[in-house]
Design a protein around this motif. Structure first.
Motif, PDB file in Angstrom:
ATOM      1  N   GLN A 238       6.266 -11.572   5.070  1.00  0.00           N
ATOM      2  CA  GLN A 238       7.177 -11.773   6.203  1.00  0.00           C
ATOM      3  C   GLN A 238       6.430 -12.218   7.457  1.00  0.00           C
ATOM      4  OE1 GLN A 238      10.508  -8.969   6.743  1.00  0.00           O
ATOM      5  NE2 GLN A 238       9.753  -8.018   4.869  1.00  0.00           N
ATOM      6  N   TYR A 239       5.137 -11.998   7.481  1.00  0.00           N
ATOM      7  CA  TYR A 239       4.310 -12.432   8.615  1.00  0.00           C
ATOM      8  C   TYR A 239       3.665 -13.796   8.357  1.00  0.00           C
ATOM      9  CZ  TYR A 239       4.883  -7.739  10.425  1.00  0.00           C
ATOM     10  OH  TYR A 239       5.414  -6.566  10.919  1.00  0.00           O
ATOM     11  N   GLY A 240       3.947 -14.406   7.215  1.00  0.00           N
ATOM     12  CA  GLY A 240       3.417 -15.720   6.897  1.00  0.00           C
ATOM     13  C   GLY A 240       2.206 -15.718   5.986  1.00  0.00           C
ATOM     14  N   TRP A 241       1.740 -14.535   5.591  1.00  0.00           N
ATOM     15  CA  TRP A 241       0.537 -14.445   4.757  1.00  0.00           C
ATOM     16  C   TRP A 241       0.893 -14.570   3.287  1.00  0.00           C
ATOM     17  CZ3 TRP A 241      -3.327 -15.265   7.666  1.00  0.00           C
ATOM     18  CH2 TRP A 241      -3.334 -14.791   8.986  1.00  0.00           C
ATOM     19  N   LYS A 242       0.047 -15.287   2.558  1.00  0.00           N
ATOM     20  CA  LYS A 242       0.155 -15.369   1.099  1.00  0.00           C
ATOM     21  C   LYS A 242      -0.980 -14.541   0.530  1.00  0.00           C
ATOM     22  CE  LYS A 242       2.170 -19.921   1.333  1.00  0.00           C
ATOM     23  NZ  LYS A 242       1.925 -21.346   1.305  1.00  0.00           N
ATOM     24  N   VAL A 243      -0.656 -13.675  -0.416  1.00  0.00           N
ATOM     25  CA  VAL A 243      -1.671 -12.775  -0.969  1.00  0.00           C
ATOM     26  C   VAL A 243      -1.630 -12.773  -2.490  1.00  0.00           C
ATOM     27  CG1 VAL A 243      -1.713 -11.249   1.048  1.00  0.00           C
ATOM     28  CG2 VAL A 243      -0.134 -10.754  -0.812  1.00  0.00           C
ATOM     29  N   SER A 244      -2.794 -12.382  -3.059  1.00  0.00           N
ATOM     30  CA  SER A 244      -2.877 -12.168  -4.499  1.00  0.00           C
ATOM     31  C   SER A 244      -2.334 -10.769  -4.786  1.00  0.00           C
ATOM     32  CB  SER A 244      -4.333 -12.259  -4.953  1.00  0.00           C
ATOM     33  OG  SER A 244      -5.075 -11.200  -4.357  1.00  0.00           O
ATOM     34  N   GLU A 245      -2.379 -10.371  -6.030  1.00  0.00           N
ATOM     35  CA  GLU A 245      -1.966  -9.007  -6.356  1.00  0.00           C
ATOM     36  C   GLU A 245      -2.956  -8.015  -5.766  1.00  0.00           C
ATOM     37  OE1 GLU A 245      -0.511  -8.172 -10.164  1.00  0.00           O
ATOM     38  OE2 GLU A 245       0.548 -10.068 -10.308  1.00  0.00           O
ATOM     39  N   LYS A 246      -2.547  -6.771  -5.700  1.00  0.00           N
ATOM     40  CA  LYS A 246      -3.360  -5.699  -5.112  1.00  0.00           C
ATOM     41  C   LYS A 246      -4.735  -5.643  -5.757  1.00  0.00           C
ATOM     42  CE  LYS A 246      -2.384  -1.725  -6.603  1.00  0.00           C
ATOM     43  NZ  LYS A 246      -1.513  -0.685  -7.042  1.00  0.00           N
ATOM     44  N   ILE A 247      -5.772  -5.493  -4.897  1.00  0.00           N
ATOM     45  CA  ILE A 247      -7.129  -5.367  -5.427  1.00  0.00           C
ATOM     46  C   ILE A 247      -7.711  -3.976  -5.194  1.00  0.00           C
ATOM     47  CG2 ILE A 247      -7.646  -7.830  -5.242  1.00  0.00           C
ATOM     48  CD1 ILE A 247      -9.294  -7.137  -2.729  1.00  0.00           C
ATOM     49  N   GLU A 248      -7.055  -3.189  -4.335  1.00  0.00           N
ATOM     50  CA  GLU A 248      -7.580  -1.855  -4.034  1.00  0.00           C
ATOM     51  C   GLU A 248      -6.448  -0.960  -3.550  1.00  0.00           C
ATOM     52  OE1 GLU A 248     -11.613  -1.510  -2.093  1.00  0.00           O
ATOM     53  OE2 GLU A 248     -10.351  -0.734  -0.482  1.00  0.00           O
ATOM     54  N   GLU A 249      -6.568   0.318  -3.883  1.00  0.00           N
ATOM     55  CA  GLU A 249      -5.605   1.321  -3.440  1.00  0.00           C
ATOM     56  C   GLU A 249      -6.379   2.595  -3.125  1.00  0.00           C
ATOM     57  OE1 GLU A 249      -1.936   3.850  -5.442  1.00  0.00           O
ATOM     58  OE2 GLU A 249      -2.319   1.811  -6.145  1.00  0.00           O
ATOM     59  N   ALA A 250      -6.066   3.230  -1.995  1.00  0.00           N
ATOM     60  CA  ALA A 250      -6.768   4.456  -1.611  1.00  0.00           C
ATOM     61  C   ALA A 250      -5.827   5.355  -0.824  1.00  0.00           C
ATOM     62  CB  ALA A 250      -7.989   4.123  -0.771  1.00  0.00           C
ATOM     63  N   VAL A 251      -6.012   6.641  -0.983  1.00  0.00           N
ATOM     64  CA  VAL A 251      -5.293   7.614  -0.165  1.00  0.00           C
ATOM     65  C   VAL A 251      -6.229   8.012   0.969  1.00  0.00           C
ATOM     66  CG1 VAL A 251      -4.225   9.898  -0.094  1.00  0.00           C
ATOM     67  CG2 VAL A 251      -3.945   8.452  -2.120  1.00  0.00           C
ATOM     68  N   ILE A 252      -5.740   7.921   2.185  1.00  0.00           N
ATOM     69  CA  ILE A 252      -6.555   8.292   3.344  1.00  0.00           C
ATOM     70  C   ILE A 252      -5.789   9.299   4.195  1.00  0.00           C
ATOM     71  CG2 ILE A 252      -7.800   6.103   3.393  1.00  0.00           C
ATOM     72  CD1 ILE A 252      -6.054   5.417   5.862  1.00  0.00           C
ATOM     73  N   SER A 253      -6.538  10.063   4.959  1.00  0.00           N
ATOM     74  CA  SER A 253      -5.932  11.016   5.892  1.00  0.00           C
ATOM     75  C   SER A 253      -6.108  10.487   7.305  1.00  0.00           C
ATOM     76  CB  SER A 253      -6.609  12.384   5.777  1.00  0.00           C
ATOM     77  OG  SER A 253      -6.383  12.923   4.504  1.00  0.00           O
ATOM     78  N   ILE A 254      -5.018  10.400   8.018  1.00  0.00           N
ATOM     79  CA  ILE A 254      -5.095  10.001   9.423  1.00  0.00           C
ATOM     80  C   ILE A 254      -5.428  11.265  10.212  1.00  0.00           C
ATOM     81  CG2 ILE A 254      -3.817   9.079  11.393  1.00  0.00           C
ATOM     82  CD1 ILE A 254      -2.285   7.346   9.390  1.00  0.00           C
ATOM     83  N   PRO A 255      -6.542  11.238  10.941  1.00  0.00           N
ATOM     84  CA  PRO A 255      -6.972  12.471  11.627  1.00  0.00           C
ATOM     85  C   PRO A 255      -6.009  12.916  12.729  1.00  0.00           C
ATOM     86  CG  PRO A 255      -8.340  10.604  12.276  1.00  0.00           C
ATOM     87  CD  PRO A 255      -7.430  10.115  11.204  1.00  0.00           C
ATOM     88  N   LYS A 256      -6.006  14.218  12.943  1.00  0.00           N
ATOM     89  CA  LYS A 256      -5.222  14.812  14.029  1.00  0.00           C
ATOM     90  C   LYS A 256      -6.160  15.672  14.853  1.00  0.00           C
ATOM     91  CE  LYS A 256      -1.158  17.513  15.064  1.00  0.00           C
ATOM     92  NZ  LYS A 256      -0.006  18.221  14.533  1.00  0.00           N
ATOM     93  N   PRO A 257      -6.414  15.319  16.083  1.00  0.00           N
ATOM     94  CA  PRO A 257      -5.951  14.123  16.791  1.00  0.00           C
ATOM     95  C   PRO A 257      -6.720  12.895  16.313  1.00  0.00           C
ATOM     96  CG  PRO A 257      -7.459  15.334  18.188  1.00  0.00           C
ATOM     97  CD  PRO A 257      -7.277  16.151  16.931  1.00  0.00           C
ATOM     98  N   LEU A 258      -6.205  11.709  16.691  1.00  0.00           N
ATOM     99  CA  LEU A 258      -6.891  10.480  16.328  1.00  0.00           C
ATOM    100  C   LEU A 258      -8.288  10.469  16.910  1.00  0.00           C
ATOM    101  CD1 LEU A 258      -4.114   7.777  16.961  1.00  0.00           C
ATOM    102  CD2 LEU A 258      -4.721   8.883  14.798  1.00  0.00           C
TER     103      LEU A 258
END
Length: 135
Positions: free
Chosen positions: A38-58
């Protein structure tokens, strides 16, 4: 009075459209690719997946990252302390000559942040809505 009510209604529609425009369904692979495209980017299929924790506080890294996100209409401070999934895709139409990637961050099936970046020496990172692609 009618003019005032009309202005209020128009502002309400604009705000609603702005809020909903950055809330994309991203639970599936197809949905995530649609979010990026939707932003105009063309991409291949997913190459990486990771679960991350957003720190509190940032921390400082996330505060700076959030500055990029705010330019695209996102705000990760709303997700402090949460675990989110980061999906990475190879971008096929960026004007940069080296490898470029799109990261999309998903929480509860919704895209909450995204960026375009290069891992090359002297690489870069910018907001997903910055137009640096080849038409």
């Amino acid at each position: 009075m009618k003019k005032f009510l009309c202005i209020i209604v128009v502002l309400g529609v604009i705000v609603a459209k702005t809020v909903s425009s950055n809330t994309y369904e991203a639970e599936t692979e197809k949905g995530r690719i649609k979010c990026i495209s939707q932003y105009g980017w063309k991409v291949s299929e997913k190459i990486e997946e990771a679960v991350i924790s957003i720190p509190k506080p940032l921390n400082l890294v996330y505060i700076r990252y959030n500055e990029i996100q705010k330019r695209a209409g996102f705000d990760i401070s709303e997700y402090e302390g949460k675990k989110v999934c980061r999906y990475t895709y190879k971008v096929l139409n960026h004007s940069h000559k080296g490898d470029v990637y799109a990261n999309i961050f998903v929480c509860d099936g919704k895209m909450i942040a995204a960026d375009i970046m290069s891992r090359d020496i002297g690489g870069f990172m910018h907001e997903i809505n910055r137009k640096e692609f080849i038409e």
